[in-house]
Write an enzyme that holds these catalytic residues in place. Sequence first.
Site, PDB file in Angstrom:
ATOM      1  N   ASP A  25       0.885  -1.153   0.000  1.00  0.00           N
ATOM      2  CA  ASP A  25       0.000   0.000   0.000  1.00  0.00           C
ATOM      3  C   ASP A  25       0.928   1.210   0.000  1.00  0.00           C
ATOM      4  O   ASP A  25       2.127   1.090   0.253  1.00  0.00           O
ATOM      5  CB  ASP A  25      -0.928   0.001   1.224  1.00  0.00           C
ATOM      6  CG  ASP A  25      -2.111   0.959   1.019  1.00  0.00           C
ATOM      7  OD1 ASP A  25      -2.071   1.769   0.070  1.00  0.00           O
ATOM      8  OD2 ASP A  25      -3.064   0.903   1.811  1.00  0.00           O
TER       9      ASP A  25
HETATM   10  C1  BGC Z   1      -4.967   3.410   0.221  1.00  0.00           C
HETATM   11  C2  BGC Z   1      -5.072   2.411  -0.897  1.00  0.00           C
HETATM   12  C3  BGC Z   1      -4.989   3.114  -2.213  1.00  0.00           C
HETATM   13  C4  BGC Z   1      -3.678   3.872  -2.274  1.00  0.00           C
HETATM   14  C5  BGC Z   1      -3.455   4.606  -3.587  1.00  0.00           C
HETATM   15  C6  BGC Z   1      -3.779   4.330   0.069  1.00  0.00           C
HETATM   16  O1  BGC Z   1      -3.912   5.406   0.934  1.00  0.00           O
HETATM   17  O2  BGC Z   1      -4.900   2.734   1.447  1.00  0.00           O
HETATM   18  O3  BGC Z   1      -6.275   1.692  -0.807  1.00  0.00           O
HETATM   19  O4  BGC Z   1      -5.109   2.206  -3.270  1.00  0.00           O
HETATM   20  O5  BGC Z   1      -3.678   4.841  -1.231  1.00  0.00           O
HETATM   21  O6  BGC Z   1      -4.294   5.675  -3.726  1.00  0.00           O
END
Ligand code: BGC
Length: 820
Positions: free
Chosen positions: A736
Amino acid sequence: MKQHLKSAFGRIAHRFVNGVTQMSTDVVGGDTSVEPALASLCRQAATEGIVLLRNDGTLPLAGGARVAVFGRVQNNWFTVGYGSGGDVKPPYRVSLMDALGEVDAVHVDDQLASAYRVWCADNVPDEGFWAHWPRHFEEMPLTAELVAGAAERCDVAVVVLGRAAGEDRENVLEQGSYYLTDAERHMCDAVMARFEHTVLMVNTGNVMDLSWAESYGDRLGALVLAWQGGMESAHALADVLVGAASPSGRLTSTIARRYKDYPSARHFGDRNFSNYVEDVYVGYRYFETFAPDAVLYPFGHGLSYTSFSITTTACDVVDGEVRVDVDVHNTGVHHTARQVVQLYFNAPDGPLGTPSRVLAAFAKTADLAPGETQSLQLGFAVDQMASYDDAGATGHRSAWILQPGSYEFFVGSDVRSAGRVGSYSVEELRVVQQLEEACAVEPGRRFDRMAAVRDAEGGTRLGWEATPERTVDLRRRILDTLPSALPALAADVVWRLQDVADGNASLEAFVAQLSLEELEALSRGDLRMNSPLGAPGNAGVLGGVTESLRRKGVVPVTCTDGPSGIRLSEHAALLPCGTALASSWNVDLISELASEHGREMIRKGSDVLLSPGMNIHRDPLCGRNFEYFSEDPLLTGRMGAAVVTGVQSQGVSACPKHFAANNQETNRTKHDSRVSERALREIYLRGFEICIAEAAPHTIMTSYNKINGVWAHYNHELVTTILRDQWGYDGLVMTDWWMQPSRDPNFPALWDSAYRVRAQVDVLMPGSTIGGLRRGYDRSLLRSHARPEGITLGELQRTATNVLSFVLVSRPFTTGRVTA
Ligand code: BGC
């Protein structure tokens, strides 16, 4: 004091970083067209997700009814939650009043509507900023005259309440979040004192307290959980209100009477760690086993405008498969509708206690006209009823076990009312699968978990037992399985990735020629969100992120959020939120929608959709529940598989997330989810396992949190032992967004990306180091490689192989799309 200042500074910095790096980009380009097929599937999915919780016949609204609509959400409709999962730029927004204005069947009261229009225009809601979004919008104060006048002119009142939630923080036990505000309470009181027929509609992505609705007794005609159904949400709701569609959504999580009745309630939201004391007794598994009276609306519940009978015509076990045949008959006279049939089992208790109901299979009928019958077959493998023994209680530690005894089957339209239809007897304990321990609770961190205990009368009561702790020597396990380096090639050999695709070179040969710098570049994205290598507003790009890789034919692959739509700088369809999709219980519909969505990805330049969100609804306050499907792993897994299958049918890729146990947002990048191996395997990992087996996602995203002391993005046991070795997953695993710096406690010469790559978390996204503050790439990998006992060449090559196996099936590569 110093500590205090430090943490205050930390908070400000955190907000700044998140605000800057995750912030939405401005809309680029004015193309607001949406494929009609996509819009229509969005509308159907939103419609099928609407859950009618109670109804005394007030719904559907009678033809020609004069309707007074209360609640400012009528104009400021919540189509989705906030954060990466909601930050889509929909081509249009439809409010409930817009949608009701399009139907002729009822007359909406103009005077009241105009009072709300004027007030809302003067009181435009402030949508805040990252992690400071509103959880509700302030309500218009009502005068007694306004309500009385509307009651005189109208036959029925529709009261709409709205709630929102978002990433990076939780919902709270406060008015305006989990609870009603005083103004909302006053609105409900005033309306129900005057109107004989009132419909309450809740426009939300997360479950909120609904116990107050009971206090109105018969004054409350109908209660509708409208969810946040995306850009077509209000149209869907209008269809349901006027009876153009009969509701067929069913709850995917139990609604308890009081928050404190949820088994996680006292172990949720701590900044540092949460002990998952409820263990496998999550949601209905807890309520049906130990606390049936605490339930307001049971799992699977949802009413229709018609009535159905479900008759079981056969229940057999053949070749290890349980098969149940049912006839579903629309016994009503007025409404065509769909029914959801749910099949549960109750496994016998033994040394391992078991929940009294577990969802085993489900199916949804087609539209059934009054008098029409449809036969359905529901099936599942006997082995699916096994429990995981993480303590050796059965004498078989780390194994899936079928305990001896009678396995009972139940069929119905919700977990509570499902009736017994048959059973299957297991004579002797059977080991279904022997595994190796992985991700158990850290030594010294054991806690007491719930257990079902047989009492003298043969009943089941709530007991407690200690969670087993980790016994694995992880260092030894890793050293025993380190991959060797690939055989070196002659110095003048240069393969392009196309040679591998054409069968002229093996992937091993391609990888063997790569320099250390190229191997490093494959293990991270292009340093930042909104990479110039992808469509504007992308979440990040991986694969061909350097010139030298691109010269060898490794293309850049663009990732975008997910899950409710494509998050880019241009307009894209806004789909129903995850919970709304799952509430349809219609796997084929969700797969069809995802497939149409895959076509939109191609039009917009997204190669990987960071979706579906597959974490379990452990606690109703989790800020991201709206992105996720359910408290049940089977429903989660099947819905996740439907999304992945649909998206990937178009040649683009999906990325289920967040692997795993990301069940709260509070301090999400540091929080430790402490959970037994049994609960992980039976609940928190199970949905991912089903999704992988059914749909083979090309990529998977790890979660921010720790699991039993180890961050998911460093977690060898999670990603190498369970995901790859035990489940056979051969795709790409990414982090993530960013990761937490740390040294590997087992191998001091490994830290940060080296620690991560050893676990086979292949790609750091978006690619820069911690929080995106330092724009350079993380040099730990090559520095570690240069040290004695550092990351090995074989490991760098293994991760490169995982990444390139994905690039070979990614859309830009298979279609020969060239990006500068
Ligand atoms: C989130 C993810 C997301 C990623 C990219 C993170 O803050 O937890 O679910 O895909 O950002 O935007």
